[in-house]
Design a protein around this motif. Structure first.
Motif, PDB file in Angstrom:
ATOM      1  N   ILE A 140       0.848  -1.200   0.000  1.00 43.69           N
ATOM      2  CA  ILE A 140       0.000   0.000   0.000  1.00 43.69           C
ATOM      3  C   ILE A 140       0.882   1.250   0.000  1.00 43.69           C
ATOM      4  CG2 ILE A 140      -1.780   1.294   1.232  1.00 43.69           C
ATOM      5  CD1 ILE A 140      -2.674  -1.328   2.516  1.00 43.69           C
ATOM      6  N   ASN A 141       0.607   2.176  -0.889  1.00 46.15           N
ATOM      7  CA  ASN A 141       1.338   3.447  -0.936  1.00 46.15           C
ATOM      8  C   ASN A 141       0.492   4.506  -0.228  1.00 46.15           C
ATOM      9  OD1 ASN A 141       2.822   5.714  -1.438  1.00 46.15           O
ATOM     10  ND2 ASN A 141       2.950   5.442  -3.640  1.00 46.15           N
ATOM     11  N   PHE A 142       0.834   4.783   1.010  1.00 46.13           N
ATOM     12  CA  PHE A 142       0.028   5.711   1.803  1.00 46.13           C
ATOM     13  C   PHE A 142       0.182   7.156   1.335  1.00 46.13           C
ATOM     14  CE2 PHE A 142       0.053   1.996   4.450  1.00 46.13           C
ATOM     15  CZ  PHE A 142      -1.192   2.014   5.061  1.00 46.13           C
ATOM     16  N   LEU A 143       1.243   7.442   0.574  1.00 51.50           N
ATOM     17  CA  LEU A 143       1.408   8.791   0.036  1.00 51.50           C
ATOM     18  C   LEU A 143       0.303   9.120  -0.954  1.00 51.50           C
ATOM     19  CD1 LEU A 143       5.276   8.852  -0.521  1.00 51.50           C
ATOM     20  CD2 LEU A 143       3.993   9.979   1.286  1.00 51.50           C
ATOM     21  N   ASN A 144      -0.319   8.087  -1.529  1.00 54.40           N
ATOM     22  CA  ASN A 144      -1.440   8.296  -2.455  1.00 54.40           C
ATOM     23  C   ASN A 144      -2.771   8.384  -1.725  1.00 54.40           C
ATOM     24  OD1 ASN A 144       0.305   8.195  -4.650  1.00 54.40           O
ATOM     25  ND2 ASN A 144       0.074   5.977  -4.892  1.00 54.40           N
ATOM     26  N   LEU A 145      -2.761   7.991  -0.452  1.00 53.78           N
ATOM     27  CA  LEU A 145      -4.009   7.969   0.314  1.00 53.78           C
ATOM     28  C   LEU A 145      -4.165   9.176   1.230  1.00 53.78           C
ATOM     29  CD1 LEU A 145      -4.052   4.191   1.367  1.00 53.78           C
ATOM     30  CD2 LEU A 145      -5.206   5.260  -0.569  1.00 53.78           C
ATOM     31  N   ILE A 146      -3.038   9.697   1.715  1.00 53.58           N
ATOM     32  CA  ILE A 146      -3.084  10.815   2.665  1.00 53.58           C
ATOM     33  C   ILE A 146      -2.409  12.035   2.050  1.00 53.58           C
ATOM     34  CG2 ILE A 146      -2.339  11.651   4.926  1.00 53.58           C
ATOM     35  CD1 ILE A 146      -2.489   8.856   5.957  1.00 53.58           C
ATOM     36  N   SER A 198       4.550  17.690  -1.772  1.00 52.68           N
ATOM     37  CA  SER A 198       4.233  16.766  -2.856  1.00 52.68           C
ATOM     38  C   SER A 198       5.437  15.954  -3.308  1.00 52.68           C
ATOM     39  CB  SER A 198       3.682  17.555  -4.057  1.00 52.68           C
ATOM     40  OG  SER A 198       4.637  18.514  -4.491  1.00 52.68           O
ATOM     41  N   ASP A 199       6.624  16.257  -2.765  1.00 58.94           N
ATOM     42  CA  ASP A 199       7.848  15.600  -3.221  1.00 58.94           C
ATOM     43  C   ASP A 199       8.338  14.536  -2.247  1.00 58.94           C
ATOM     44  OD1 ASP A 199       8.463  17.427  -1.249  1.00 58.94           O
ATOM     45  OD2 ASP A 199      10.394  17.981  -2.107  1.00 58.94           O
ATOM     46  N   LEU A 200       7.442  13.998  -1.440  1.00 53.87           N
ATOM     47  CA  LEU A 200       7.842  13.017  -0.445  1.00 53.87           C
ATOM     48  C   LEU A 200       8.115  11.661  -1.094  1.00 53.87           C
ATOM     49  CD1 LEU A 200       5.228  13.819   2.347  1.00 53.87           C
ATOM     50  CD2 LEU A 200       7.645  14.411   2.361  1.00 53.87           C
ATOM     51  N   GLY A 201       9.094  10.969  -0.567  1.00 47.98           N
ATOM     52  CA  GLY A 201       9.387   9.610  -1.001  1.00 47.98           C
ATOM     53  C   GLY A 201       9.420   8.690   0.194  1.00 47.98           C
ATOM     54  N   ASP A 202       9.533   7.409  -0.060  1.00 49.87           N
ATOM     55  CA  ASP A 202       9.605   6.443   1.037  1.00 49.87           C
ATOM     56  C   ASP A 202      10.912   6.606   1.798  1.00 49.87           C
ATOM     57  OD1 ASP A 202       7.147   5.286   0.480  1.00 49.87           O
ATOM     58  OD2 ASP A 202       7.994   3.865  -0.945  1.00 49.87           O
ATOM     59  N   ALA A 203      10.809   6.679   3.128  1.00 49.23           N
ATOM     60  CA  ALA A 203      11.997   6.764   3.978  1.00 49.23           C
ATOM     61  C   ALA A 203      12.354   5.364   4.443  1.00 49.23           C
ATOM     62  CB  ALA A 203      11.730   7.672   5.169  1.00 49.23           C
TER      63      ALA A 203
END
Length: 390
Positions: free
Chosen positions: A122-128, A133-138
């Motif tokens: 699940i990509n939570f950056l697409n849900l919340i 807008s430039d966040l990536g997975d840490a």
């Protein structure tokens, strides 16, 4: 309060700020607003940051206005207004129950996010929607995706845990042990899953300091000894070694040997600390609120420092550069007076607020986000508890 940047209306209007705007209208028009003389240091601090603009007026821009508004809003909405309401609070255990519920909700989401991100795809950056807008997975240990909760960074979400964990115990202190166990095991697990090195250090140092201050009792001495044993075990155990090296280890190594660029976060932090010292030695009375952001925005050079990124990743460094040495002394004195008064009190409420406030003040050595509500709220609660006991 936990919605630090999630679902924000804009980068300048996070949900805690919007909420407190409405609360503040009520407080002002119901004549409950209290401005106390003991807060003169924080107001003088803000004024010093404004007066400091004269040392760098040729670089003045919109970022200076934004940051000046941000510090004013933070102090008013998250410190002055909550303190005005907390003065009339009937039961601090009720406050503890509210914070405990909030912490449980956040913890459930953090655990769900960790499992969803790492095992369910699940990509939570697409849900919340976050404010950036430039966040990536840490990643941590090069493998696991860190949950960020309702903040842009996991370390920022950890601030809410540092504030809430001690305060939640105001509600659970007289509950059955099995109930405490069922609550704190998942909550502490979710806190660990954030993998925040600064938070781990801050909250453990605060807890060990608290146990040392109360070590006159046998129980406190045993707990302190147990904590030291656990800390040593975590640092040397083969089970936890990869996680220690992958979080705290790489940051410490980058500071000790900056030529090794194997951790961009740590090396970047070390470079900003060097820039702080260079600017301070050039302009010891400060250059004004938000000037580092303005210089970075304009790609300007100041005191031999070329600004490419805004901020100094330390609240104390940010205040030193904005308000100069007098401003930093004022702020440290403002913090220290409350922390020392809490430490001297023997009441359980003061002890829990001490843990919360002291841990946050330590964590802010490593971050500079003064527009977050947690530190200001804990200081408001500290002022309230101190006043009640006096």
């Amino acid at each position: 309060m936990p919605f630090i940047s999630a679902f924000a209306l804009s980068p300048w209007l996070p949900l805690p700020l919007v909420f407190m705007m409405f609360i503040s209208i009520y407080v002002v028009f119901s004549y409950q607003l209290k401005i106390l003389t003991e807060d003169w240091e924080i107001f003088l601090l803000i004024i010093l940051g404004i007066l400091a603009f004269i040392f760098s007026s040729s670089y003045f821009g919109n970022k200076n206005i934004n940051h000046t508004a941000a510090i004013l809003n933070s102090v008013f909405f998250f410190y002055i207004v909550p303190r005005s309401l907390l003065i009339k609070f009937k039961s601090i255990s009720l406050l503890g129950s509210i914070i405990a519920i909030s912490l449980a909700i956040v913890s459930a989401f953090v655990i769900f996010e960790y499992i969803g991100s790492n095992y369910l795809g699940i990509n939570f950056l697409n849900l919340i929607p976050y404010t950036r807008s430039d966040l990536g997975d840490a990643l941590v240990v090069g493998t696991y995706i860190r949950p960020r909760g309702f903040a842009e960074e996991a370390g920022h979400m950890a601030l809410f845990y540092e504030m809430s964990l001690p305060l939640s115990f105001l509600y659970f202190k007289n509950k059955r042990f099995i109930l405490q166990l069922c609550y704190y095991i998942p909550v502490c697990t979710s806190f660990i899953l954030l993998f925040s090195s600064a938070a781990f250090i801050a909250i453990n140092v605060a807890l060990m300091t608290f146990l040392w201050l109360t070590s006159s009792s046998k129980k406190s001495f045993v707990l302190l000894a147990a904590m030291i044993f656990i800390f040593v075990f975590v640092m040397i155990s083969d089970v936890t070694k990869p996680f220690v090296e992958g979080t705290l280890g790489v940051r410490l190594a980058a500071v000790l040997n900056p030529s090794e660029q194997y951790n961009s976060s740590a090396s970047d932090r070390f470079e900003r600390y060097q820039n702080t010292w260079a600017i301070f030695t050039s302009v010891p009375l400060g250059i004004g609120w938000g000037m580092s952001s303005q210089l970075a925005f304009d790609s300007e050079q100041f005191a031999g420092v070329t600004f490419q990124k805004a901020g100094f990743v330390s609240l104390y460094a940010e205040i030193l550069i904005a308000c100069g040495l007098p401003g930093l002394i004022l702020f440290i004195n403002f913090l220290a007076k409350k922390i020392i008064r809490l430490a001297r009190s023997s009441s359980f409420e003061s002890q829990m607020v001490f843990l919360s406030t002291f841990s946050l003040s330590l964590h802010y050595i490593f971050i500079s986000n003064y527009w977050f509500p947690m530190l200001w709220f804990s200081l408001a609660l500290a002022a309230t508890v101190i006043k009640a006991e006096n």
